[in-house]
Design a protein around this motif. Structure first.
Motif, mmCIF file in Angstrom:
data_model
loop_
_atom_site.group_PDB
_atom_site.id
_atom_site.type_symbol
_atom_site.label_atom_id
_atom_site.label_comp_id
_atom_site.label_asym_id
_atom_site.label_seq_id
_atom_site.Cartn_x
_atom_site.Cartn_y
_atom_site.Cartn_z
ATOM 1 N N GLU A 196 0.716 -0.977 0.272
ATOM 2 C CA GLU A 196 -0.079 -0.382 0.099
ATOM 3 C C GLU A 196 0.425 0.809 0.004
ATOM 4 O O GLU A 196 0.782 2.122 -0.663
ATOM 5 C CB GLU A 196 -0.728 -0.177 1.485
ATOM 6 C CG GLU A 196 -1.958 1.337 1.864
ATOM 7 C CD GLU A 196 -2.744 0.829 0.233
ATOM 8 O OE1 GLU A 196 -2.987 2.551 -0.312
ATOM 9 O OE2 GLU A 196 -3.370 0.320 -0.050
ATOM 10 N N TYR A 197 2.028 1.495 0.493
ATOM 11 C CA TYR A 197 2.792 2.733 1.162
ATOM 12 C C TYR A 197 3.691 2.246 1.906
ATOM 13 O O TYR A 197 3.759 1.091 2.936
ATOM 14 C CB TYR A 197 1.862 4.191 1.333
ATOM 15 C CG TYR A 197 1.733 3.958 2.575
ATOM 16 C CD1 TYR A 197 2.320 4.439 4.037
ATOM 17 C CD2 TYR A 197 0.321 3.403 3.128
ATOM 18 C CE1 TYR A 197 1.835 4.772 4.853
ATOM 19 C CE2 TYR A 197 -0.334 3.660 4.311
ATOM 20 C CZ TYR A 197 0.493 4.448 5.527
ATOM 21 O OH TYR A 197 -0.389 4.754 6.742
ATOM 22 N N THR A 198 4.908 2.894 1.929
ATOM 23 C CA THR A 198 6.015 3.051 2.491
ATOM 24 C C THR A 198 6.500 4.407 3.878
ATOM 25 O O THR A 198 6.152 5.283 3.158
ATOM 26 C CB THR A 198 7.444 2.876 1.724
ATOM 27 O OG1 THR A 198 7.359 1.434 0.324
ATOM 28 C CG2 THR A 198 8.486 3.000 2.587
ATOM 29 N N VAL A 199 6.733 3.728 4.878
ATOM 30 C CA VAL A 199 6.574 5.268 5.471
ATOM 31 C C VAL A 199 8.343 5.413 5.843
ATOM 32 O O VAL A 199 9.313 4.848 5.282
ATOM 33 C CB VAL A 199 6.246 4.466 6.656
ATOM 34 C CG1 VAL A 199 6.534 5.441 7.810
ATOM 35 C CG2 VAL A 199 4.666 4.056 7.184
ATOM 36 N N SER A 200 8.528 6.696 6.642
ATOM 37 C CA SER A 200 9.873 7.464 6.495
ATOM 38 C C SER A 200 11.007 6.476 6.773
ATOM 39 O O SER A 200 12.019 6.308 6.754
ATOM 40 C CB SER A 200 9.514 8.648 6.767
ATOM 41 O OG SER A 200 9.598 8.619 8.320
ATOM 42 N N ASP A 201 9.937 6.020 8.274
ATOM 43 C CA ASP A 201 11.193 4.476 8.894
ATOM 44 C C ASP A 201 11.687 2.640 8.354
ATOM 45 O O ASP A 201 12.508 2.430 8.551
ATOM 46 C CB ASP A 201 10.576 4.712 9.906
ATOM 47 C CG ASP A 201 9.352 3.290 10.580
ATOM 48 O OD1 ASP A 201 9.213 3.364 9.129
ATOM 49 O OD2 ASP A 201 8.814 3.494 11.317
ATOM 50 N N GLY A 202 11.369 3.520 6.833
ATOM 51 C CA GLY A 202 11.418 1.461 5.974
ATOM 52 C C GLY A 202 10.378 1.215 6.275
ATOM 53 O O GLY A 202 10.607 -0.078 5.604
ATOM 54 N N SER A 203 9.268 1.452 7.580
ATOM 55 C CA SER A 203 8.055 0.042 7.571
ATOM 56 C C SER A 203 7.596 0.482 6.183
ATOM 57 O O SER A 203 7.935 0.960 5.694
ATOM 58 C CB SER A 203 7.954 0.057 8.692
ATOM 59 O OG SER A 203 6.500 1.699 8.343
#
Length: 325
Positions: free
Chosen positions: A266-273
């Motif tokens: 769905e999408y990637t978060v800035s922390d790499g998750s």
């Protein structure tokens, strides 16, 4: 995590040729975000898939792609045929632009050809994604996208709460379903599951049971108990036969390889998750795949289909609500 509307299904809303009507038992003066979104998306889904029927809606407030932000994720899922489904999601808030080509964006297909996606930025802070399971022409996704109404959504006032990271019980080790990079190979190196396996009572089993629940042959919710017993074995055989795999009754390498074809980002978060899901025929299963800074790195946390609780897909313990003690 605090879901805003997890698991509103066809039992709560009736879909007719003229639209979506709130069920009498669930009727309210103010439709919730998931119901409103489904009502807007349904005609577009039927423009692309004549037999599209709504089977599931969802509204979550999740951590955003950018630090300190949140994302309102609203979803509507449709069954498109005996072996196909489509999930339309809208991300509002802390998201970065996907592309600049709008609803005519490039359609992508997974290596196995089982999942086809169209992602675009509707306007600043609003991204859409259409993911289809099963055979489909790229233009069909664009037909659905073009038929969607203009978007005027705004972020809700909800505060995102990240899925809780389990405290790993002493003595259970650090074994979790995990992966990095492409989602469609995450299960390649996981262990087999069966009635005689070392991990037959675990959250890992619970995740597999959820897949059997949201897919054909529809394992009853009461059987999602994190224990690989005779019922799970039988329904695993049903699933294997449905997917033209040798019916071993075990979650073996060929079965995992087949199941992972229905995973999508769905999408990637800035922390790499990452946030992603397993797209079934009757519902989807949300998955939070941790980044490199959480130990164990890249582990899966999964949201229970029946109870909405998030837990690690662990080999060594079983703590989803509904799991057998």
């Amino acid at each position: 995590m605090t879901p805003q509307n997890r698991g509103l299904t066809i039992a709560a809303v009736l879909v007719t040729a003229s639209g979506l009507i709130a069920g009498a038992a669930e009727a309210s003066a103010e439709p919730d975000a998931a119901t409103e979104f489904a009502a807007a998306v349904l005609p577009a889904a039927q423009a692309a898939f004549a037999d599209a029927t709504l089977v599931h809606t969802d509204h979550e407030v999740l951590p955003g792609q950018l630090p300190g932000t949140t994302v309102d994720l609203t979803a509507a899922m449709f069954k498109t045929g005996p072996r196909g489904s489509a999930l339309v999601t809208r991300q509002v808030g802390g998201v970065t632009a996907v592309n600049t080509t709008g609803r005519d964006a490039q359609v992508s297909r997974t290596a196995g050809g089982e999942m086809t996606s169209l992602r675009w930025t509707e306007r600043a802070g609003v991204n859409y994604q259409v993911t289809v399971r099963g055979e489909v022409q790229p233009e069909t996704l664009r037909t659905l996208a073009r038929a969607l109404p203009a978007d005027h959504s705004t972020p809700s006032a909800g505060e995102a709460v990240a899925p809780a990271t389990d405290m790993i019980p002493a003595g259970t080790g650090d074994g979790f379903v995990a992966g990095a990079g492409a989602w469609t190979d995450d299960l390649d190196d996981e262990a087999d599951l069966s009635r005689t396996s070392s991990y037959r009572h675990s959250n890992y089993v619970g995740v597999w049971q959820m897949i059997l629940q949201v897919d054909a042959p529809h394992l009853p919710p009461t059987e999602v108990d994190c224990d690989f017993g005779p019922t799970t074995e039988q329904y695993t055989k049903y699933w294997q036969n449905w997917q033209n795999i040798g019916p071993s009754g075990a979650l073996d390498a060929s079965t995992r390889k087949r199941a992972q074809r229905f995973l999508a980002l769905e999408y990637t978060v800035s922390d790499g998750s990452d946030y992603g899901y397993y797209l079934g025929l009757e519902s989807n299963i949300f998955i939070h795949r941790h980044g490199p800074n959480i130990s164990p790195a890249y582990r899966w946390d999964v949201q229970s289909v029946n109870h909405n609780d998030w837990h690690g897909a662990a080999y060594g313990y079983a703590n989803f609500l509904g799991c057998r003690a």
